[in-house]
Write an enzyme that holds these catalytic residues in place. Structure first.
Site, mmCIF file in Angstrom:
data_model
loop_
_atom_site.group_PDB
_atom_site.id
_atom_site.type_symbol
_atom_site.label_atom_id
_atom_site.label_comp_id
_atom_site.label_asym_id
_atom_site.label_seq_id
_atom_site.Cartn_x
_atom_site.Cartn_y
_atom_site.Cartn_z
ATOM 1 N N LYS A 180 0.871 -1.177 0.000
ATOM 2 C CA LYS A 180 0.000 0.000 0.000
ATOM 3 C C LYS A 180 0.910 1.230 0.000
ATOM 4 O O LYS A 180 1.500 1.592 1.009
ATOM 5 C CB LYS A 180 -0.916 -0.001 1.226
ATOM 6 C CG LYS A 180 -1.884 1.200 1.257
ATOM 7 C CD LYS A 180 -1.356 2.274 2.165
ATOM 8 C CE LYS A 180 -2.254 3.483 2.263
ATOM 9 N NZ LYS A 180 -1.949 4.547 1.319
ATOM 10 N N GLY A 233 6.015 5.754 8.803
ATOM 11 C CA GLY A 233 5.142 6.918 8.754
ATOM 12 C C GLY A 233 5.087 7.605 10.104
ATOM 13 O O GLY A 233 6.016 7.508 10.906
ATOM 14 N N SER A 234 3.998 8.277 10.359
ATOM 15 C CA SER A 234 3.873 9.080 11.573
ATOM 16 C C SER A 234 3.627 8.202 12.793
ATOM 17 O O SER A 234 3.140 7.069 12.693
ATOM 18 C CB SER A 234 2.713 10.074 11.426
ATOM 19 O OG SER A 234 1.463 9.391 11.453
ATOM 20 N N ASN A 235 3.946 8.758 13.966
ATOM 21 C CA ASN A 235 3.703 8.030 15.214
ATOM 22 C C ASN A 235 2.233 7.745 15.430
ATOM 23 O O ASN A 235 1.853 6.659 15.877
ATOM 24 C CB ASN A 235 4.258 8.821 16.396
ATOM 25 C CG ASN A 235 5.765 8.738 16.476
ATOM 26 O OD1 ASN A 235 6.453 9.197 15.576
ATOM 27 N ND2 ASN A 235 6.275 8.136 17.535
ATOM 28 N N VAL A 237 -0.284 7.340 13.288
ATOM 29 C CA VAL A 237 -0.795 6.264 12.444
ATOM 30 C C VAL A 237 -0.108 4.946 12.789
ATOM 31 O O VAL A 237 -0.745 3.895 12.852
ATOM 32 C CB VAL A 237 -0.604 6.610 10.954
ATOM 33 C CG1 VAL A 237 -1.044 5.446 10.072
ATOM 34 C CG2 VAL A 237 -1.396 7.863 10.598
ATOM 35 N N GLY A 238 1.197 5.003 13.039
ATOM 36 C CA GLY A 238 1.937 3.797 13.346
ATOM 37 C C GLY A 238 1.402 3.073 14.565
ATOM 38 O O GLY A 238 1.317 1.834 14.591
ATOM 39 N N GLU A 255 8.470 2.020 11.871
ATOM 40 C CA GLU A 255 9.526 3.049 11.840
ATOM 41 C C GLU A 255 8.799 4.372 11.766
ATOM 42 O O GLU A 255 8.083 4.647 10.798
ATOM 43 C CB GLU A 255 10.466 2.838 10.652
ATOM 44 C CG GLU A 255 11.785 3.583 10.789
ATOM 45 C CD GLU A 255 11.653 5.067 10.509
ATOM 46 O OE1 GLU A 255 11.800 5.871 11.463
ATOM 47 O OE2 GLU A 255 11.391 5.430 9.362
ATOM 48 N N CYS A 289 12.745 11.296 8.070
ATOM 49 C CA CYS A 289 12.629 10.944 9.481
ATOM 50 C C CYS A 289 13.952 11.132 10.211
ATOM 51 O O CYS A 289 13.974 11.315 11.425
ATOM 52 C CB CYS A 289 12.110 9.525 9.651
ATOM 53 S SG CYS A 289 13.076 8.279 8.786
ATOM 54 N N GLU A 390 7.930 16.680 16.063
ATOM 55 C CA GLU A 390 8.436 16.513 14.702
ATOM 56 C C GLU A 390 7.688 17.438 13.749
ATOM 57 O O GLU A 390 6.461 17.397 13.659
ATOM 58 C CB GLU A 390 8.284 15.064 14.238
ATOM 59 C CG GLU A 390 8.927 14.818 12.892
ATOM 60 C CD GLU A 390 8.860 13.363 12.456
ATOM 61 O OE1 GLU A 390 9.854 12.866 11.887
ATOM 62 O OE2 GLU A 390 7.810 12.728 12.676
#
Length: 488
Positions: A180, A233-235, A237-238, A255, A289, A390
Site C-alpha cells: 500500500k 510513517g507518523s507516530n 498512524v503507526g 519506523e 525521518c 516533529e
C-alpha cells in the site's frame, strides 16, 4: 527527452494483472510545485480490492516459498536491471509527485537498484546454524521460514527506497507481499512494481493496492490473512497499525518519527558542521525521518557557527525540483505545508527569535506551489514545541549549551531516538556521545540524515517498535526461526 505523460490513469496490480479499483474510482496525484498539474490518476481502492490482493498473496505463498533462495534472488537481480534502465523516468516521476530535486530523486532510485541487488544476494546466504545436541546420535539445527503474507505500508518521502527495502527482503526470504503506497506517490510506486513484474515475479507474489491509509492501510493491519505488517510513517498512524496487528497476534514493525539533534562542540570544524546541518536539515525540504531538527551548539562557537549557517542558507534557491539550479523543492502536499507554517507560528508565539525564513517565498512564480522558506530559529529552549515535536519540514532550532554533558542531556531530552550526530575532534567526546546518546543511529562528524543499505536501521524510544530494517538485520522480522531435531 521527458517520459512524462500527465493525466494517465494507473491501475492496481493484483494476482499478476493490472486492474482498476472495483468501484471504478480514482484520485489525482498532483505536482506540489504546480498543483494544477495532474501527474496521474490512481485507484481509490476499497476493502474488496484489498481482500482480492490478500487472497492472491495467500494463494501464491506456498509455491513461492518452495523456490530456492537463489531462484527468488534471480528475480530481484532482474528487477534491479529493469529499475536501472528506467532510473531517469522514475526519478522524474518522483520529483513531479513529491517535489524533491531531480538529483536527489535519481540518487534514491539508484539506491533502490542497489538494495534489490543486495537482497538478491541474500538468497545465497546462510539461514541457520548447527547446534550440538546432548544426544550423540542426533542432529540439531536451526533454519528460517517466512512469515507468510506481509503487508507493506510505505510513506511518500522516499517512494522508491523505502518500499524496496521492505519488499526486497520480504520476497527473498519467501514471503508474499501486498504493498500500500502513499497516495501522493502512487504513480512512482506503480512504476517500481512494473519493474518487478517485468522481472517475471509470479502472479500473486507481489500485489499493489492504492488507496487511503484509513481504508487500505488499516485494512492490512486488521486483515486476518496478513501475517506481518511493516510500516513507515507518523507516530499517530503507526500506533494504530501496531495496535491492530497486536490485537490479532500479527507481527509488526514500525519506523516512525524523529527529532534528530546535531551537537556542535567547541572544537568542531565549523565549515563542515554548517554543511552537515544544512544538508541534514534542509535537503528534501526537511522531509526525512532522520532530518536534523535540533542544532545544539556550544556557546564558545555559537555566534560564529550561527553567522556561517545564516550566510550559507541565504544562498539556497527554492523552486521546482526539475530546475537544475534549484537546491530545495516544495513540501510534498498542502497539508504538510500548513503543518510547517503552523509550527513556525508556534515558534514565534513561544518566544523563539526568527533568524531566517519563516514563511512562503516572495517570488510570484512560486506562489502556486507548496513552497516554504528554509527557516532558522534562535533563542530556542528545549521545552518549546519546535524543539520537541516533529515538524517534517525545513525548520532548524538553535539551542545553546555550555558543556558536552549538557549537550548530550539536551539531545536525549526527547520522546524520539532515531538519529543523532556530533561534530568534534575530541576522542573522549566521541566515546561519551556513542555511549550515552539514546538513538538507534549515531554519526560522528557526519549529518544526521542517511544510512547505508547494508547496515541495520531503526530507532529507540518512540521512533520505532524496536525492530530493525535493512542489512542482514531484516531477516529477523521477515522470518521465524525453526529448530530441527533429527534422529534416525
Amino acid at each position: 527527452m521527458s517520459a512524462f505523460a500527465g493525466g494517465q490513469t494507473y491501475l492496481n496490480y493484483i494476482n499478476g494483472e493490472w486492474t482498476a479499483a472495483a468501484a471504478g474510482k480514482t484520485v489525482p496525484s498532483i505536482n506540489p510545485a504546480r498543483p494544477h498539474e495532474v501527474v496521474g490518476y490512481v485507484p481509490a481502492s476499497d476493502r474488496s480490492d484489498l481482500d482480492r490482493a490478500v487472497a492472491a498473496a495467500k494463494a501464491a505463498l506456498r509455491p513461492w516459498r518452495k523456490l530456492s533462495g537463489a531462484a527468488r534472488g534471480d528475480i530481484l537481480f532482474k528487477a534491479a536491471a529493469a529499475l536501472e534502465r528506467r532510473a531517469d523516468e522514475i526519478a522524474e516521476t518522483m520529483t513531479r509527485e513529491m517535489g524533491k530535486t531531480l538529483p536527489e530523486a535519481k540518487g534514491e532510485t539508484l539506491r533502490g537498484v542497489a538494495i534489490l541487488r543486495y537482497y538478491a544476494g541474500e538468497g545465497m546466504r546462510r539461514i541457520g546454524d548447527v547446534i550440538p545436541s546432548t544426544d550423540s546420535e542426533a542432529l540439531m539445527f536451526t533454519t528460517r521460514v517466512p512469515l507468510g503474507v506481509v503487508g507493506v505500508i510505505a510513506p511518500w518521502n522516499f517512494p522508491v527506497a523505502i518500499p524496496i527495502w521492505k519488499i526486497a527482503p520480504a520476497l527473498v526470504y519467501g514471503n508474499t507481499v501486498v504493498l500500500k503506497p502513499a497516495q501522493e506517490t502512487a504513480v512512482t510506486a506503480v512504476k517500481v512494481v512494473e519493474c518487478l513484474a517485468e522481472a517475471g515475479i509470479p502472479a500473486g507474489v507481489l500485489n499493489l493496492v492504492c488507496g487511503s491509509g484509513s481504508v487500505i492501510g488499516q485494512g492490512l493491519a486488521e486483515h486476518p490473512d496478513v501475517n506481518g505488517i511493516t510500516f513507515t510513517g507518523s507516530n499517530q498512524v503507526g500506533k494504530r497499525v501496531g495496535q491492530a496487528a497486536l490485537a490479532r497476534g500479527a507481527k509488526y514493525q514500525l519506523e516512525m518519527g524523529g527529532k534528530n539533534p546535531i551537537i556542535i562542540a567547541a572544537d568542531a570544524d565549523l565549515d563542515q558542521a554548517v554543511e552537515a546541518t544544512i544538508s541534514g536539515g534542509l535537503r528534501s525540504t526537511g522531509q526525512k525521518c532522520t532530518a536534523t531538527s535540533r542544532v545544539i551548539v556550544m556557546r564558545d562557537v555559537y555566534e560564529p557557527f550561527k553567522a556561517k549557517l545564516l550566510d550559507t542558507i541565504a544562498s539556497i534557491q527554492v523552486g521546482d525540483g526539475l530546475d537544475p539550479d534549484v537546491w530545495m523543492g516544495p513540501c510534498a502536499n498542502k497539508q504538510q505545508l500548513d503543518t510547517v507554517l503552523g509550527y513556525i507560528q508556534k515558534g514565534l508565539s513561544e518566544g523563539a527569535a526568527l533568524l531566517a525564513g519563516g514563511g512562503r517565498p516572495s517570488d510570484p512564480a512560486l506562489a502556486e506551489g507548496f513552497y516554504v522558506q528554509p527557516t532558522v530559529f534562535d533563542n530556542v529552549s528545549p521545552g518549546m514545541a519546535i524543539a520537541r515535536e516533529e515538524i517534517f519540514g525545513p525548520v532548524l532550532a538553535l539551542i545553546p549549551v555550555d558543556t558536552l554533558e549538557e549537550a548530550i542531556a539536551t539531545a536525549n531530552d526527547s520522546e524520539f531516538g532515531l538519529s543523532a550526530s556530533v561534530y568534534t575532534r575530541d576522542i573522549g567526546a566521541v566515546l561519551a556521545f556513542i555511549q550515552e546518546m539514546d538513538a538507534g543511529l549515531v554519526r560522528i562528524n557526519a549529518e544526521t540524515a542517511g544510512v547505508e543499505l547494508q547496515a541495520p536501521f531503526g530507532g529507540m524510544k518512540q521512533s520505532s517498535s524496536h525492530s530493525r530494517e535493512q542489512g542482514q538485520a531484516a531477516i529477523e522480522f521477515f522470518t521465524s526461526v525453526k529448530t530441527v531435531f533429527v534422529k534416525s
